[in-house]
Design a protein around this motif. Structure first.
Motif, PDB file in Angstrom:
ATOM      1  N   LYS A 190       0.767  -1.300   0.080  1.00  0.00           N
ATOM      2  CA  LYS A 190       0.161  -0.139  -0.402  1.00  0.00           C
ATOM      3  C   LYS A 190       1.006   1.493   0.085  1.00  0.00           C
ATOM      4  O   LYS A 190       1.149   2.713  -0.841  1.00  0.00           O
ATOM      5  CB  LYS A 190      -1.225  -0.123   1.242  1.00  0.00           C
ATOM      6  N   ALA A 191       1.863   1.599   0.827  1.00  0.00           N
ATOM      7  CA  ALA A 191       2.542   2.630   1.172  1.00  0.00           C
ATOM      8  C   ALA A 191       3.178   2.906  -0.146  1.00  0.00           C
ATOM      9  O   ALA A 191       3.586   3.551  -0.577  1.00  0.00           O
ATOM     10  CB  ALA A 191       3.548   2.021   2.380  1.00  0.00           C
ATOM     11  N   LEU A 192       3.727   1.429  -0.877  1.00  0.00           N
ATOM     12  CA  LEU A 192       4.874   1.728  -2.434  1.00  0.00           C
ATOM     13  C   LEU A 192       3.664   2.221  -3.088  1.00  0.00           C
ATOM     14  O   LEU A 192       4.048   2.898  -4.275  1.00  0.00           O
ATOM     15  CB  LEU A 192       4.838   0.405  -2.349  1.00  0.00           C
ATOM     16  N   GLU A 193       2.726   1.905  -3.393  1.00  0.00           N
ATOM     17  CA  GLU A 193       1.627   2.537  -4.483  1.00  0.00           C
ATOM     18  C   GLU A 193       0.990   3.893  -4.302  1.00  0.00           C
ATOM     19  O   GLU A 193       0.939   4.388  -4.825  1.00  0.00           O
ATOM     20  CB  GLU A 193       0.228   1.265  -4.461  1.00  0.00           C
ATOM     21  N   GLN A 194       1.447   4.370  -3.008  1.00  0.00           N
ATOM     22  CA  GLN A 194       1.074   5.680  -2.542  1.00  0.00           C
ATOM     23  C   GLN A 194       2.354   6.331  -3.222  1.00  0.00           C
ATOM     24  O   GLN A 194       1.835   7.382  -3.956  1.00  0.00           O
ATOM     25  CB  GLN A 194       0.678   5.494  -1.204  1.00  0.00           C
ATOM     26  N   VAL A 195       3.235   5.564  -3.225  1.00  0.00           N
ATOM     27  CA  VAL A 195       4.889   6.914  -3.519  1.00  0.00           C
ATOM     28  C   VAL A 195       4.542   6.520  -5.140  1.00  0.00           C
ATOM     29  O   VAL A 195       5.336   7.198  -5.832  1.00  0.00           O
ATOM     30  CB  VAL A 195       6.085   5.939  -3.131  1.00  0.00           C
ATOM     31  N   GLN A 196       4.737   5.762  -6.014  1.00  0.00           N
ATOM     32  CA  GLN A 196       4.435   5.798  -7.263  1.00  0.00           C
ATOM     33  C   GLN A 196       3.452   6.574  -8.511  1.00  0.00           C
ATOM     34  O   GLN A 196       3.521   6.924  -9.057  1.00  0.00           O
ATOM     35  CB  GLN A 196       3.848   3.829  -7.150  1.00  0.00           C
ATOM     36  N   ASN A 197       2.164   5.792  -6.956  1.00  0.00           N
ATOM     37  CA  ASN A 197       1.445   7.263  -7.739  1.00  0.00           C
ATOM     38  C   ASN A 197       1.861   8.967  -7.799  1.00  0.00           C
ATOM     39  O   ASN A 197       1.361   9.211  -8.986  1.00  0.00           O
ATOM     40  CB  ASN A 197      -0.253   7.050  -6.936  1.00  0.00           C
ATOM     41  N   LYS A 198       2.643   9.189  -6.482  1.00  0.00           N
ATOM     42  CA  LYS A 198       3.138  10.811  -7.004  1.00  0.00           C
ATOM     43  C   LYS A 198       4.095  11.023  -7.980  1.00  0.00           C
ATOM     44  O   LYS A 198       4.682  11.868  -8.278  1.00  0.00           O
ATOM     45  CB  LYS A 198       3.439  10.367  -6.016  1.00  0.00           C
ATOM     46  N   PHE A 199       4.563   9.479  -8.287  1.00  0.00           N
ATOM     47  CA  PHE A 199       6.003   9.556  -9.929  1.00  0.00           C
ATOM     48  C   PHE A 199       5.822   8.824 -10.788  1.00  0.00           C
ATOM     49  O   PHE A 199       5.480   7.857 -11.142  1.00  0.00           O
ATOM     50  CB  PHE A 199       7.577   9.181  -8.512  1.00  0.00           C
ATOM     51  N   LYS A 200       4.542   9.375 -11.495  1.00  0.00           N
ATOM     52  CA  LYS A 200       4.184   8.880 -12.704  1.00  0.00           C
ATOM     53  C   LYS A 200       5.426   8.646 -14.338  1.00  0.00           C
ATOM     54  O   LYS A 200       5.168   7.704 -14.791  1.00  0.00           O
ATOM     55  CB  LYS A 200       3.285   9.414 -12.897  1.00  0.00           C
ATOM     56  N   LYS A 201       6.492   9.369 -13.731  1.00  0.00           N
ATOM     57  CA  LYS A 201       7.377   9.930 -14.848  1.00  0.00           C
ATOM     58  C   LYS A 201       8.473   8.535 -14.191  1.00  0.00           C
ATOM     59  O   LYS A 201       9.742   8.274 -14.294  1.00  0.00           O
ATOM     60  CB  LYS A 201       7.933  10.977 -14.753  1.00  0.00           C
ATOM     61  N   VAL A 202       8.739   7.376 -12.517  1.00  0.00           N
ATOM     62  CA  VAL A 202       9.117   7.016 -12.576  1.00  0.00           C
ATOM     63  C   VAL A 202       8.581   5.049 -12.243  1.00  0.00           C
ATOM     64  O   VAL A 202       7.609   4.869 -12.238  1.00  0.00           O
ATOM     65  CB  VAL A 202       9.930   6.694 -10.876  1.00  0.00           C
TER      66      VAL A 202
ATOM     67  N   PHE B  71       2.125 -20.365 -21.278  1.00  0.00           N
ATOM     68  CA  PHE B  71       2.593 -19.688 -20.248  1.00  0.00           C
ATOM     69  C   PHE B  71       2.490 -18.340 -19.700  1.00  0.00           C
ATOM     70  O   PHE B  71       3.339 -17.665 -20.520  1.00  0.00           O
ATOM     71  CB  PHE B  71       4.119 -20.635 -19.203  1.00  0.00           C
ATOM     72  N   THR B  72       2.645 -17.802 -18.894  1.00  0.00           N
ATOM     73  CA  THR B  72       2.923 -16.455 -18.119  1.00  0.00           C
ATOM     74  C   THR B  72       3.591 -16.438 -16.572  1.00  0.00           C
ATOM     75  O   THR B  72       3.369 -17.533 -15.897  1.00  0.00           O
ATOM     76  CB  THR B  72       1.623 -15.319 -18.528  1.00  0.00           C
ATOM     77  N   THR B  73       4.710 -15.451 -16.913  1.00  0.00           N
ATOM     78  CA  THR B  73       5.197 -15.832 -15.470  1.00  0.00           C
ATOM     79  C   THR B  73       5.841 -13.914 -14.900  1.00  0.00           C
ATOM     80  O   THR B  73       5.975 -13.290 -15.856  1.00  0.00           O
ATOM     81  CB  THR B  73       6.386 -16.583 -15.424  1.00  0.00           C
ATOM     82  N   GLY B  74       5.288 -13.495 -13.976  1.00  0.00           N
ATOM     83  CA  GLY B  74       5.761 -12.577 -13.038  1.00  0.00           C
ATOM     84  C   GLY B  74       3.715 -12.115 -13.356  1.00  0.00           C
ATOM     85  O   GLY B  74       2.957 -12.138 -13.828  1.00  0.00           O
ATOM     86  N   GLY B  75       4.193 -11.171 -12.008  1.00  0.00           N
ATOM     87  CA  GLY B  75       3.042 -10.682 -11.717  1.00  0.00           C
ATOM     88  C   GLY B  75       1.667 -10.305 -11.220  1.00  0.00           C
ATOM     89  O   GLY B  75       0.945  -9.566 -11.208  1.00  0.00           O
ATOM     90  N   ILE B  76       1.504 -11.854 -10.628  1.00  0.00           N
ATOM     91  CA  ILE B  76       0.629 -12.398  -9.243  1.00  0.00           C
ATOM     92  C   ILE B  76       0.663 -12.257  -8.037  1.00  0.00           C
ATOM     93  O   ILE B  76       0.583 -12.817  -7.127  1.00  0.00           O
ATOM     94  CB  ILE B  76       0.273 -13.253 -10.178  1.00  0.00           C
ATOM     95  N   GLY B  77       2.159 -10.877  -7.580  1.00  0.00           N
ATOM     96  CA  GLY B  77       2.107 -10.916  -6.156  1.00  0.00           C
ATOM     97  C   GLY B  77       1.486  -9.385  -5.881  1.00  0.00           C
ATOM     98  O   GLY B  77      -0.104  -8.573  -6.585  1.00  0.00           O
ATOM     99  N   PRO B  78       1.678  -9.273  -4.559  1.00  0.00           N
ATOM    100  CA  PRO B  78      -0.021  -7.955  -4.067  1.00  0.00           C
ATOM    101  C   PRO B  78       1.071  -6.957  -4.029  1.00  0.00           C
ATOM    102  O   PRO B  78       0.057  -5.857  -3.941  1.00  0.00           O
ATOM    103  CB  PRO B  78       0.661  -8.715  -2.276  1.00  0.00           C
ATOM    104  N   THR B  79       1.681  -6.570  -5.157  1.00  0.00           N
ATOM    105  CA  THR B  79       2.109  -5.238  -4.975  1.00  0.00           C
ATOM    106  C   THR B  79       1.426  -4.099  -6.113  1.00  0.00           C
ATOM    107  O   THR B  79       1.337  -5.296  -7.019  1.00  0.00           O
ATOM    108  CB  THR B  79       3.628  -4.507  -5.342  1.00  0.00           C
ATOM    109  N   HIS B  80       1.739  -2.772  -6.293  1.00  0.00           N
ATOM    110  CA  HIS B  80       0.825  -2.144  -7.522  1.00  0.00           C
ATOM    111  C   HIS B  80       1.593  -2.583  -8.834  1.00  0.00           C
ATOM    112  O   HIS B  80       0.664  -2.495  -9.884  1.00  0.00           O
ATOM    113  CB  HIS B  80       1.305  -0.511  -7.282  1.00  0.00           C
ATOM    114  N   ASP B  81       2.521  -3.332  -9.380  1.00  0.00           N
ATOM    115  CA  ASP B  81       2.762  -3.461 -10.720  1.00  0.00           C
ATOM    116  C   ASP B  81       3.033  -5.036 -10.845  1.00  0.00           C
ATOM    117  O   ASP B  81       3.358  -5.294 -11.455  1.00  0.00           O
ATOM    118  CB  ASP B  81       5.251  -3.282 -10.553  1.00  0.00           C
TER     119      ASP B  81
END
Lengths: 250, 250
Positions: A190-202, B71-81
């Motif tokens: 959650k905290a990481l997503e908040q940072v990502q949302n602030k920096f769209k070019k990163v 098959f796809t690999t990656g991107g099924i974790g909990p973070t924004h990416d």
């Protein structure tokens, strides 16, 4: 010209049954990608395809129109399964035959006596291609327009990249910074997503790891803007400290 | 049904900025490919694409129609990416939300108290997907039709493949044999081509190597037909002996 071509990006086509069969571990993507980062070119796609003429022609003709630069690896040696050069000539509708300069280089490299049919085949390519010199084993690569054909052997490929720098017009260098911490992704998502949302070019990536029995997560911050990376880095470090998470590397 | 689907083949889509940036060396292709060889499924294409919804949807929708298994690999974790699950739901026009069974598995794995928002996100996927169980870290993968979504962490991915065997209907096991000899490709190109021309159902690859200061070539023979491989192997050994080339491995 295709509009997307104006982006300073690239793709790689790995021509290699040996990669698809699981026999050989590709390492060329990492090499080319890091070299491109320094030149300010963003690698945006990689395809691994079989050693067949159709797949080479179709893939190259599709990708060379989408990306500013296209690199191929593999299939430019002397054996029957080396069909990249001929396929590239067909893809561009160009004459395939002995390339005068490549022929001279190879003849000099091997000596007239030892310049046999197999070796001569390595001088066959689109006759009007530009050469990419090979400081480690003689046989040159080549490029036609924005398509750069390199060998598959990692050490040889690596030795040829330096000579290519002046053919690539990159953008701003792509920088990155990594923070590693002793945590699990779900704790910081959650905290990481908040940072990502602030920096769209990163671009912030989050990668769990298991190292020497320890579980952790690496946060990779990528951008062409150093200030943005630094600011973003600071905010991640801050929330890790707030959460009392141990930082292993920053 | 698309005709090419009747071929027992597969493709892999690696969803990973970390691979494209050169930060991480992919090793999952080798793992999946070797597992597929044993099941008699031929890996015919790999794509590495960025963590963006458009590229995931377009690539998956293109390849799932061409190949029997994807098959796809990656991107099924909990973070924004981690956007694979949502993108797959969109690709199939399916509802995306908590998967009842996955939710139960994860709640049990973490315990009700520790089942936070990040962890709950790992239960979100196409609600009607079939699960792929994860014996090493709880969070399941899933498949919709012929698209199998696996995690990017190599050790976890590896641990999940065994549980998939019964979902894959393979063909004849793909066999291989390697001969390594102290030679250079140009010396054997002609003789090797003659062998290849005799065996159309066998794939013969030729790969130069540099090992402990020695230059050599490995010949890799691949086929589902053991007899053909053996006969082909014999002919290569024969011409190497005729040429007085030292065989290192056979």
């Amino acid at each position: 010209m295709n509009k997307t071509k104006e982006k300073v990006n690239a793709a790689i086509v790995i021509i290699g049954n040996e990669i698809l069969s699981g026999r050989t571990q590709d390492v060329n993507v990492v090499t080319i990608s890091k070299w491109l980062n320094d030149l300010g070119v963003k690698l945006e796609e990689v395809r691994v395809i079989p050693d067949t003429e159709d797949s080479i022609i179709n893939t190259v003709n599709e990708l060379r129109k989408i990306f500013k630069y296209l690199f191929t690896t593999g299939g430019i040696g002397p054996t029957h399964d080396d069909i990249t050069s001929k396929s590239i000539a067909k893809a561009f509708n160009m004459e395939y035959g002995y390339h005068a300069e490549a022929y001279k280089i190879l003849e000099k490299y091997y000596g007239k006596d030892k310049f046999n049919t197999g070796r001569k085949k390595m001088a066959m390519m689109p006759t009007k291609a530009s050469l990419i010199l090979n400081p480690s084993s003689g046989a040159p690569g080549f490029n036609v327009d924005n398509v750069f054909c390199l060998p598959g052997v990692p050490s040889i490929l690596k030795s040829m990249l330096g000579g290519l720098n002046n053919k690539i017009k990159g953008g701003k260098k792509i920088l990155n910074k990594t923070i590693s911490a002793q945590t699990v992704e779900s704790e910081i998502a959650k905290a990481l997503e908040q940072v990502q949302n602030k920096f769209k070019k990163v671009e912030i990536g989050s990668y769990p790891f298991f190292r020497q029995g320890k579980i952790g997560v690496s946060f990779v911050i990528r951008s062409t803007e150093k200030k943005q990376i630094d600011y973003c880095h600071k905010q991640i470090v801050n929330f890790l400290k707030e959460k009392k998470i141990q930082i292993i590397e920053r």
